[in-house]
Design an enzyme around this catalytic site. Structure first.
Site, mmCIF file in Angstrom:
data_model
loop_
_atom_site.group_PDB
_atom_site.id
_atom_site.type_symbol
_atom_site.label_atom_id
_atom_site.label_comp_id
_atom_site.label_asym_id
_atom_site.label_seq_id
_atom_site.Cartn_x
_atom_site.Cartn_y
_atom_site.Cartn_z
ATOM 1 N N HIS A 58 0.837 -1.208 0.000
ATOM 2 C CA HIS A 58 0.000 0.000 0.000
ATOM 3 C C HIS A 58 0.867 1.252 0.000
ATOM 4 O O HIS A 58 0.689 2.163 -0.822
ATOM 5 C CB HIS A 58 -0.916 -0.037 1.226
ATOM 6 N N GLU A 59 1.818 1.302 0.939
ATOM 7 C CA GLU A 59 2.688 2.469 1.041
ATOM 8 C C GLU A 59 3.644 2.562 -0.152
ATOM 9 O O GLU A 59 3.967 3.659 -0.622
ATOM 10 C CB GLU A 59 3.478 2.431 2.354
#
Length: 269
Positions: A58-59
């Protein structure tokens, strides 16, 4: 020398590789049942490691999109190595989400990689950077749930089936929460570039409290019911029933003892 540094900045870190290894080994243990009497512990390790891997991705999606939008500093900060220890808010990005998974089965969105927005031109690029994270969560949910919606669950051991279902539940909850247009969450980041500067300045002080406000609302029974109705509707579309996610959570909570599944298992509810 510069090329070597750049390669190192983009190479998956040993920490991330170790997380993937834990996910693979614990998944194998769940599938084979080699930890007899401790299947719940294997499910716990599989789900938690899989959840942290998804947070790293996600990051990474935020950082990678920022890189291609003009912010080269994300490489210098180590965000492209998928190392969760490099995040500016490791507590918010990893520790708190894992704690909330253990406490209540909610995929709490975390923050964050630091993006130098001054290096990025164009409102659309800013929106895409914010959207990249939750879109990755959606993609992860589709991959995890693929055996369900592709109808390829025949022969899959029940504990592994339930572990996949529970991991998919976490991804769906995280994606929904992340897209809520509240300051501090990615959903607001998507629309923020299109708002007036005056309005953005007014809501900016509330950004640190946006996530807490959303979580507080989930404690309201009526809001909680609507939220999980939406989650279960999406999961049913992916072929995952409440039976699957319920037993996934039961196995996940291994400290309560090994769950005894009734013989009517496999029925989507």
């Amino acid at each position: 020398m510069t090329t070597a540094i750049r390669r190192a900045d983009r190479r998956p870190s040993p920490v991330f590789i170790a997380l993937v290894a834990v996910m693979a080994v614990s998944g194998w243990a769940v599938w084979t049942g080699r930890l007899s009497g401790n299947t719940g512990l294997a499910v716990f390790l599989f789900v938690v490691s899989g959840w942290i891997v998804s947070l790293c991705l996600h990051e990474y999606a935020h950082a990678r999109t920022a890189l291609h939008s003009g912010d080269l500093s994300v490489a210098e900060r180590g965000y492209l190595t998928l190392n969760p220890l490099k995040y500016t808010h490791a507590l918010l990005s990893i520790v708190l989400p894992v704690i909330f998974v253990i406490m209540g089965g909610i995929g709490l969105p975390g923050g964050a990689v630091y993006i130098d927005r001054g290096r990025i031109q164009g409102r659309l690029r800013h929106s895409l950077i914010s959207a990249a994270g939750p879109l990755t969560s959606i993609l992860f949910a589709l991959v995890v749930s693929a055996p369900f919606w592709l109808h390829r669950m025949d022969g899959v051991p029940e504990p592994f089936r339930y572990a996949l279902a529970y991991l998919a539940l976490l991804q769906v909850t995280a994606a929904i929460l992340n897209f809520v247009p509240v300051p501090g969450l990615d959903g607001y980041g998507v629309i923020e570039p299109w708002l007036s500067p005056g309005f953005r300045r007014q809501v900016e002080p509330f950004a640190p409290f946006g996530l807490l406000a959303v979580f507080g609302l989930l404690w309201v029974p009526e809001v909680n019911a609507v939220f999980f109705d939406a989650v279960n509707t999406l999961l049913r579309g992916l072929g995952i029933g409440r039976w699957d996610t319920y037993w996934g959570q039961e196995f996940f909570r291994f400290w309560r003892g090994e769950p005894q599944i009734p013989p009517v298992s496999g029925v989507g509810i």
